[in-house]
Design a protein around this motif. Structure first.
Motif, mmCIF file in Angstrom:
data_model
loop_
_atom_site.group_PDB
_atom_site.id
_atom_site.type_symbol
_atom_site.label_atom_id
_atom_site.label_comp_id
_atom_site.label_asym_id
_atom_site.label_seq_id
_atom_site.Cartn_x
_atom_site.Cartn_y
_atom_site.Cartn_z
ATOM 1 N N MET A 50 0.851 -1.178 0.000
ATOM 2 C CA MET A 50 0.000 0.000 0.000
ATOM 3 C C MET A 50 0.890 1.232 0.000
ATOM 4 S SD MET A 50 -3.046 1.142 2.546
ATOM 5 C CE MET A 50 -2.297 1.607 4.072
ATOM 6 N N PRO A 51 0.522 2.276 -0.756
ATOM 7 C CA PRO A 51 1.314 3.495 -0.718
ATOM 8 C C PRO A 51 1.319 4.081 0.682
ATOM 9 C CG PRO A 51 -0.312 3.561 -2.496
ATOM 10 C CD PRO A 51 -0.584 2.345 -1.677
ATOM 11 N N LYS A 52 2.464 4.524 1.098
ATOM 12 C CA LYS A 52 2.555 5.103 2.429
ATOM 13 C C LYS A 52 2.106 6.550 2.407
ATOM 14 C CE LYS A 52 6.054 2.234 4.425
ATOM 15 N NZ LYS A 52 7.180 2.194 5.295
ATOM 16 N N ARG A 53 1.378 6.927 3.445
ATOM 17 C CA ARG A 53 1.011 8.329 3.595
ATOM 18 C C ARG A 53 2.253 9.107 3.970
ATOM 19 N NH1 ARG A 53 -2.749 8.263 8.146
ATOM 20 N NH2 ARG A 53 -2.711 6.045 8.175
ATOM 21 N N SER A 54 2.320 10.344 3.511
ATOM 22 C CA SER A 54 3.484 11.157 3.820
ATOM 23 C C SER A 54 3.371 11.807 5.191
ATOM 24 C CB SER A 54 3.667 12.235 2.753
ATOM 25 O OG SER A 54 2.604 13.163 2.829
ATOM 26 N N CYS A 55 2.296 11.514 5.895
ATOM 27 C CA CYS A 55 2.090 12.136 7.195
ATOM 28 C C CYS A 55 3.090 11.619 8.211
ATOM 29 C CB CYS A 55 0.675 11.875 7.684
ATOM 30 S SG CYS A 55 0.285 10.135 7.840
ATOM 31 N N ARG A 56 3.351 12.446 9.213
ATOM 32 C CA ARG A 56 4.309 12.080 10.243
ATOM 33 C C ARG A 56 3.634 11.798 11.580
ATOM 34 N NH1 ARG A 56 6.137 16.921 8.337
ATOM 35 N NH2 ARG A 56 7.272 16.643 6.427
ATOM 36 N N SER A 74 -13.936 -1.665 -0.982
ATOM 37 C CA SER A 74 -14.739 -0.726 -0.203
ATOM 38 C C SER A 74 -13.809 0.356 0.326
ATOM 39 C CB SER A 74 -15.451 -1.429 0.958
ATOM 40 O OG SER A 74 -14.497 -1.972 1.845
ATOM 41 N N ALA A 75 -14.346 1.527 0.509
ATOM 42 C CA ALA A 75 -13.542 2.638 1.013
ATOM 43 C C ALA A 75 -13.317 2.470 2.504
ATOM 44 C CB ALA A 75 -14.228 3.963 0.735
ATOM 45 N N GLY A 76 -12.102 2.712 2.905
ATOM 46 C CA GLY A 76 -11.764 2.706 4.329
ATOM 47 C C GLY A 76 -11.753 4.128 4.848
ATOM 48 N N GLU A 77 -10.735 4.447 5.620
ATOM 49 C CA GLU A 77 -10.608 5.801 6.162
ATOM 50 C C GLU A 77 -10.241 6.778 5.052
ATOM 51 O OE1 GLU A 77 -11.411 6.951 9.071
ATOM 52 O OE2 GLU A 77 -11.754 5.039 10.048
ATOM 53 N N GLU A 93 -8.338 5.402 1.640
ATOM 54 C CA GLU A 93 -7.750 4.069 1.785
ATOM 55 C C GLU A 93 -8.737 3.005 1.315
ATOM 56 O OE1 GLU A 93 -6.542 3.746 5.888
ATOM 57 O OE2 GLU A 93 -4.642 4.762 5.458
ATOM 58 N N PHE A 94 -8.168 1.963 0.681
ATOM 59 C CA PHE A 94 -8.939 0.804 0.258
ATOM 60 C C PHE A 94 -8.284 -0.429 0.862
ATOM 61 C CE2 PHE A 94 -9.435 3.924 -3.187
ATOM 62 C CZ PHE A 94 -10.800 4.094 -3.118
ATOM 63 N N PRO A 95 -8.771 -0.842 2.041
ATOM 64 C CA PRO A 95 -8.160 -1.993 2.709
ATOM 65 C C PRO A 95 -8.247 -3.247 1.844
ATOM 66 C CG PRO A 95 -9.660 -0.813 4.164
ATOM 67 C CD PRO A 95 -9.860 -0.253 2.782
ATOM 68 N N GLU A 148 -4.821 -3.069 1.110
ATOM 69 C CA GLU A 148 -3.535 -2.485 0.746
ATOM 70 C C GLU A 148 -3.573 -1.476 -0.389
ATOM 71 O OE1 GLU A 148 -1.483 -5.820 -1.810
ATOM 72 O OE2 GLU A 148 -1.894 -6.571 0.195
ATOM 73 N N GLY A 149 -4.660 -0.783 -0.574
ATOM 74 C CA GLY A 149 -4.718 0.198 -1.645
ATOM 75 C C GLY A 149 -5.073 1.584 -1.132
ATOM 76 N N ALA A 150 -4.824 2.580 -1.966
ATOM 77 C CA ALA A 150 -5.186 3.947 -1.620
ATOM 78 C C ALA A 150 -5.282 4.775 -2.889
ATOM 79 C CB ALA A 150 -4.166 4.551 -0.675
ATOM 80 N N PHE A 151 -6.170 5.762 -2.853
ATOM 81 C CA PHE A 151 -6.273 6.758 -3.911
ATOM 82 C C PHE A 151 -5.762 8.050 -3.289
ATOM 83 C CE2 PHE A 151 -8.652 10.137 -6.071
ATOM 84 C CZ PHE A 151 -8.353 9.849 -7.395
ATOM 85 N N ILE A 152 -4.725 8.629 -3.875
ATOM 86 C CA ILE A 152 -4.081 9.805 -3.290
ATOM 87 C C ILE A 152 -4.052 10.928 -4.309
ATOM 88 C CG2 ILE A 152 -1.952 10.724 -2.272
ATOM 89 C CD1 ILE A 152 -1.287 7.818 -1.445
ATOM 90 N N VAL A 153 -4.503 12.090 -3.892
ATOM 91 C CA VAL A 153 -4.439 13.283 -4.729
ATOM 92 C C VAL A 153 -3.519 14.279 -4.033
ATOM 93 C CG1 VAL A 153 -5.721 15.200 -5.745
ATOM 94 C CG2 VAL A 153 -6.769 12.928 -5.613
ATOM 95 N N ASN A 154 -2.459 14.675 -4.716
ATOM 96 C CA ASN A 154 -1.506 15.654 -4.190
ATOM 97 C C ASN A 154 -1.825 17.026 -4.756
ATOM 98 O OD1 ASN A 154 0.248 13.799 -2.734
ATOM 99 N ND2 ASN A 154 0.851 13.058 -4.742
ATOM 100 N N SER A 155 -1.721 18.030 -3.913
ATOM 101 C CA SER A 155 -1.916 19.399 -4.374
ATOM 102 C C SER A 155 -1.084 20.342 -3.517
ATOM 103 C CB SER A 155 -3.401 19.780 -4.338
ATOM 104 O OG SER A 155 -3.916 19.660 -3.034
ATOM 105 N N SER A 156 -1.157 21.600 -3.844
ATOM 106 C CA SER A 156 -0.402 22.589 -3.074
ATOM 107 C C SER A 156 -1.380 23.537 -2.389
ATOM 108 C CB SER A 156 0.546 23.365 -3.990
ATOM 109 O OG SER A 156 -0.184 24.037 -4.987
#
Length: 146
Positions: free
Chosen positions: A1-7, A105-108, A125-127, A129-137
């Motif tokens: 699963m793609p890792k979130r960039s959050c700390r 199914s959609a997770g968090e 998140e798609f449990p 091990e998947g995720a849809f991520i949109v990056n923006s500024s």
């Protein structure tokens, strides 16, 4: 699963809103509006089942909080990982509602805000091990606004 960039781990909605609307300066009216807002959005399945009556209450709460003018959010306090509890963003709601069409199914759902770096991520998140991520500024405008 793609890792979130959050700390950090996501904060609860009340914690986020308390940072935006400083409880030390909040009036009884703004505290009541904040509580009414949170109570209303709790039953809307992240916005999927928001009724017209709910929308009116939510809009009124936002207007009351804006009028109170006690937004205490700082650039540092707004940065973080926030769990989505309500949205009107059509694409996000579509993905959450229709994830089964893609065999999942959609997770968090999270929003990762980094005002220092000027970045914003929306993550569905798609449990397991998947995720849809949109990056923006984003750009910090002060007074609790990005």
């Amino acid at each position: 699963m793609p890792k979130r960039s959050c700390r950090q781990a996501p904060e609860a909605p009340r914690a986020f809103l308390n940072k935006l609307f400083s409880q030390s300066t909040a009036t009884s009216t703004s505290k009541a509006a904040l509580n009414r807002l949170l109570t209303t959005i709790e039953g809307t399945d992240r916005g999927l089942s928001t009724s017209k009556a709910d929308c009116i209450i939510i809009k009124d709460c936002f207007e009351e909080l804006e009028a109170a003018g006690n937004r205490g959010g700082t650039e540092k306090s707004i940065s973080g990982t926030w769990r989505l509890v309500w949205t009107t963003e059509k694409e996000t709601l579509f993905i959450i509602k229709n994830a089964s069409l893609f065999g999942t199914s959609a997770g968090e759902v999270y929003q990762v805000v980094d005002t220092k770096e000027g970045t914003l991520q929306n993550i569905i998140e798609f449990p397991p091990e998947g995720a849809f991520i949109v990056n923006s500024s984003l750009e910090w405008e002060g007074n609790g606004r990005t």
